[in-house]
Enzyme design. Sequence first.
Site, PDB file in Angstrom:
ATOM      1  N   VAL A  78       1.162   3.674   2.354  1.00 15.52           N
ATOM      2  CA  VAL A  78       1.924   3.903   3.588  1.00 15.52           C
ATOM      3  C   VAL A  78       3.050   2.873   3.696  1.00 15.52           C
ATOM      4  CG1 VAL A  78       1.831   3.948   6.109  1.00 15.52           C
ATOM      5  CG2 VAL A  78      -0.038   4.954   4.795  1.00 15.52           C
ATOM      6  N   SER A 110      -3.893  11.121  -1.374  1.00 14.20           N
ATOM      7  CA  SER A 110      -3.065   9.997  -0.903  1.00 14.20           C
ATOM      8  C   SER A 110      -3.472   9.578   0.510  1.00 14.20           C
ATOM      9  CB  SER A 110      -1.580  10.346  -0.962  1.00 14.20           C
ATOM     10  OG  SER A 110      -1.304  11.402  -0.074  1.00 14.20           O
ATOM     11  N   ASN A 156       1.357  13.665   4.568  1.00 12.80           N
ATOM     12  CA  ASN A 156       0.513  12.729   5.338  1.00 12.80           C
ATOM     13  C   ASN A 156       1.044  11.307   5.330  1.00 12.80           C
ATOM     14  OD1 ASN A 156      -0.544  13.506   2.575  1.00 12.80           O
ATOM     15  ND2 ASN A 156      -1.530  11.511   2.807  1.00 12.80           N
ATOM     16  N   HIS A 194      -1.161  17.128   3.496  1.00 12.83           N
ATOM     17  CA  HIS A 194      -2.391  17.726   4.025  1.00 12.83           C
ATOM     18  C   HIS A 194      -2.085  19.140   4.526  1.00 12.83           C
ATOM     19  CE1 HIS A 194      -4.203  13.887   3.687  1.00 12.83           C
ATOM     20  NE2 HIS A 194      -4.233  13.507   4.945  1.00 12.83           N
ATOM     21  N   LYS A 242     -11.847  12.201  14.736  1.00  5.87           N
ATOM     22  CA  LYS A 242     -10.481  11.794  15.115  1.00  5.87           C
ATOM     23  C   LYS A 242      -9.712  13.024  15.576  1.00  5.87           C
ATOM     24  CE  LYS A 242     -10.303   8.235  11.508  1.00  5.87           C
ATOM     25  NZ  LYS A 242      -9.845   8.010  10.124  1.00  5.87           N
ATOM     26  N   CYS A 256      -3.278  10.947  10.399  1.00  9.53           N
ATOM     27  CA  CYS A 256      -2.359  11.914   9.781  1.00  9.53           C
ATOM     28  C   CYS A 256      -2.723  13.365  10.087  1.00  9.53           C
ATOM     29  CB  CYS A 256      -2.326  11.692   8.266  1.00  9.53           C
ATOM     30  SG  CYS A 256      -3.923  11.361   7.537  1.00  9.53           S
ATOM     31  N   GLY A 315       0.819  -1.219   0.000  1.00 10.99           N
ATOM     32  CA  GLY A 315       0.000   0.000   0.000  1.00 10.99           C
ATOM     33  C   GLY A 315       0.848   1.262   0.000  1.00 10.99           C
ATOM     34  N   SER A 347      -1.889 -10.488  -2.868  1.00  8.48           N
ATOM     35  CA  SER A 347      -0.525 -10.031  -3.215  1.00  8.48           C
ATOM     36  C   SER A 347       0.564 -11.035  -2.882  1.00  8.48           C
ATOM     37  CB  SER A 347      -0.224  -8.733  -2.469  1.00  8.48           C
ATOM     38  OG  SER A 347      -1.172  -7.772  -2.780  1.00  8.48           O
TER      39      SER A 347
HETATM   40  N1  LIG Z   1      -2.669   7.234   3.473  1.00 11.48           N
HETATM   41  C1  LIG Z   1      -2.455   7.945   4.568  1.00 11.48           C
HETATM   42  O1  LIG Z   1      -2.100   9.132   4.532  1.00 11.48           O
HETATM   43  C2  LIG Z   1      -2.600   7.308   5.903  1.00 11.48           C
HETATM   44  C3  LIG Z   1      -2.195   8.039   7.013  1.00 11.48           C
HETATM   45  C4  LIG Z   1      -2.326   7.462   8.271  1.00 11.48           C
HETATM   46  C5  LIG Z   1      -2.850   6.199   8.395  1.00 11.48           C
HETATM   47  N2  LIG Z   1      -3.253   5.497   7.296  1.00 11.48           N
HETATM   48  C6  LIG Z   1      -3.793   4.161   7.492  1.00 11.48           C
HETATM   49  O2  LIG Z   1      -2.885   3.198   6.979  1.00 11.48           O
HETATM   50  C7  LIG Z   1      -3.613   2.094   6.436  1.00 11.48           C
HETATM   51  C8  LIG Z   1      -3.200   1.860   4.988  1.00 11.48           C
HETATM   52  O3  LIG Z   1      -3.404   3.045   4.243  1.00 11.48           O
HETATM   53  P1  LIG Z   1      -2.853   3.188   2.750  1.00 11.48           P
HETATM   54  O4  LIG Z   1      -3.137   4.599   2.376  1.00 11.48           O
HETATM   55  O5  LIG Z   1      -1.471   2.665   2.630  1.00 11.48           O
HETATM   56  O6  LIG Z   1      -3.882   2.213   1.961  1.00 11.48           O
HETATM   57  P2  LIG Z   1      -3.684   1.407   0.585  1.00 11.48           P
HETATM   58  O7  LIG Z   1      -2.736   2.117  -0.293  1.00 11.48           O
HETATM   59  O8  LIG Z   1      -5.047   1.145   0.111  1.00 11.48           O
HETATM   60  O9  LIG Z   1      -2.995   0.016   1.052  1.00 11.48           O
HETATM   61  C9  LIG Z   1      -3.673  -0.919   1.843  1.00 11.48           C
HETATM   62  C10 LIG Z   1      -2.728  -2.034   2.235  1.00 11.48           C
HETATM   63  O10 LIG Z   1      -3.409  -2.925   3.138  1.00 11.48           O
HETATM   64  C11 LIG Z   1      -3.304  -4.258   2.617  1.00 11.48           C
HETATM   65  N3  LIG Z   1      -4.485  -5.031   2.984  1.00 11.48           N
HETATM   66  C12 LIG Z   1      -5.767  -4.746   2.712  1.00 11.48           C
HETATM   67  N4  LIG Z   1      -6.578  -5.728   3.187  1.00 11.48           N
HETATM   68  C13 LIG Z   1      -5.766  -6.637   3.771  1.00 11.48           C
HETATM   69  C14 LIG Z   1      -5.979  -7.879   4.432  1.00 11.48           C
HETATM   70  N5  LIG Z   1      -7.210  -8.380   4.592  1.00 11.48           N
HETATM   71  N6  LIG Z   1      -4.907  -8.560   4.896  1.00 11.48           N
HETATM   72  C15 LIG Z   1      -3.659  -8.088   4.730  1.00 11.48           C
HETATM   73  N7  LIG Z   1      -3.384  -6.919   4.107  1.00 11.48           N
HETATM   74  C16 LIG Z   1      -4.433  -6.207   3.632  1.00 11.48           C
HETATM   75  C17 LIG Z   1      -3.225  -4.068   1.131  1.00 11.48           C
HETATM   76  O11 LIG Z   1      -2.706  -5.257   0.534  1.00 11.48           O
HETATM   77  P3  LIG Z   1      -3.122  -5.672  -0.986  1.00 11.48           P
HETATM   78  O12 LIG Z   1      -2.272  -4.825  -1.888  1.00 11.48           O
HETATM   79  O13 LIG Z   1      -2.745  -7.117  -1.014  1.00 11.48           O
HETATM   80  O14 LIG Z   1      -4.580  -5.409  -1.126  1.00 11.48           O
HETATM   81  C18 LIG Z   1      -2.266  -2.883   1.055  1.00 11.48           C
HETATM   82  O15 LIG Z   1      -0.937  -3.317   1.280  1.00 11.48           O
HETATM   83  C19 LIG Z   1      -5.092   2.418   6.645  1.00 11.48           C
HETATM   84  O16 LIG Z   1      -5.495   1.814   7.855  1.00 11.48           O
HETATM   85  C20 LIG Z   1      -5.101   3.909   6.762  1.00 11.48           C
HETATM   86  O17 LIG Z   1      -6.184   4.376   7.528  1.00 11.48           O
HETATM   87  C21 LIG Z   1      -3.127   6.025   6.050  1.00 11.48           C
END
Ligand SMILES: NC(=O)c1ccc[n+]([C@@H]2O[C@H](COP(=O)([O-])OP(=O)(O)OC[C@H]3O[C@@H](n4cnc5c(N)ncnc54)[C@H](OP(=O)(O)O)[C@@H]3O)[C@@H](O)[C@H]2O)c1
Length: 329
Positions: A12, A156, A307, A234, A205, A126, A10, A38
């Site tokens: 992050v 993002s 972020n 952000h 939040k 974030c 993903g 994956s």
């Molecule tokens: N983006 C931000 O700015 C940000 C900031 C703070 C916190 N977060 C948090 O960080 C987390 C990920 O965000 P992201 O933006 O990186 O999302 P993303 O790009 O959609 O990536 C999601 C990741 O989670 C994996 N995943 C999904 N379902 C899964 C499962 N059942 N078992 C194992 N792995 C699984 C995905 O794997 P696959 O590729 O195999 O689907 C992918 O590696 C979220 O909880 C989000 O709230 C994000």
Amino acid sequence: MKVAIVGATGLVGNVMLQILEERNFPVTELLLVASERSVGKKIAYNGVDHEVISLPSAIEKRPDIALFSAGGNTSLEWAPKFAEVGTTVIDNSSAWRMDHSKKLVVPEINADQLTKNDKIIANPNCSTIQMVMALAPLHKKYKIKRIVVSTYQSVSGTGIKAVEQLENEITGKKGDMAYPYPIHKNAIPHCDIFEENGYTKEEMKLVNETQKILDDRTIAVTATAVRIPTAGGHSEAINVEFENDFNLDEIKRILNETDGVTVQDKLDENLYPMPMYANGKDDVFIGRIRRDGSQPNSLNLWVVSDNLRKGAATNTIQIAEYLIKNALV
Ligand SMILES: NC(=O)c1ccc[n+]([C@@H]2O[C@H](COP(=O)([O-])OP(=O)(O)OC[C@H]3O[C@@H](n4cnc5c(N)ncnc54)[C@H](OP(=O)(O)O)[C@@H]3O)[C@@H](O)[C@H]2O)c1
């Protein structure tokens, strides 16, 4: 350290890998974990390809630290299983943040609460991290009464699907939608889901996590969170009312002396923070620092941060570094 990255495919997770490399994190074995979809994919770390593995395979290897960024449901189900085999989990989702038994940590502010017994540690949202980075040192000095914050959040922050939606809309390609509306040339006042009180989860939040991190439930917070078509970084317009009066020069001096903060506030040079320039950097950038003349002891700030870095991956890795430095893992 044997380190697992859960959510390695993903947005992050990807930035976590970059930051581990940049900071020369003491990785002896790296486990890259994602969903079953994956498993088997290859991801390079330090020039070496690593195969993505499943959650059960990762647990079998009993990592010392697991950095989770795979959504709330994955964290709720799997973080306790990792903790059970002795792994310390640092979780980026919202699953554990408001759990009374879990610490919600921004290292510059409250890492000193951490102990060896903390096996699941929550990383704040974030938009909260960048706000408390700006406000914690000011709260210490002037005591915050009330915060009014409006956010301008990049796509993002929603994950890969939202970044693709914006790219598709810019290039005129058809594709899946992460949002209920187009985001290109738009501003959507809807980040995360709506709650019964009419606020979004993202807005709440900002309320609840701020009170928990600053360890002060008397601070009143109200928020409006808006998604805008920027790719990374952000921005937040923050109005803060203090119990005590302040001097603007002293505010700037305090922020200048705060680790992890860069003040960009030279109006004659048009210097103020912007996501285009904060993107890819670890600091929280603060500018447009000015007194709110409409009521006593009040201040306006413009705060920008990447972020995916300080809002997520950097903060998580700083927590891990703190644990190692203090022999808590
Ligand atoms: N983006 C931000 O700015 C940000 C900031 C703070 C916190 N977060 C948090 O960080 C987390 C990920 O965000 P992201 O933006 O990186 O999302 P993303 O790009 O959609 O990536 C999601 C990741 O989670 C994996 N995943 C999904 N379902 C899964 C499962 N059942 N078992 C194992 N792995 C699984 C995905 O794997 P696959 O590729 O195999 O689907 C992918 O590696 C979220 O909880 C989000 O709230 C994000």
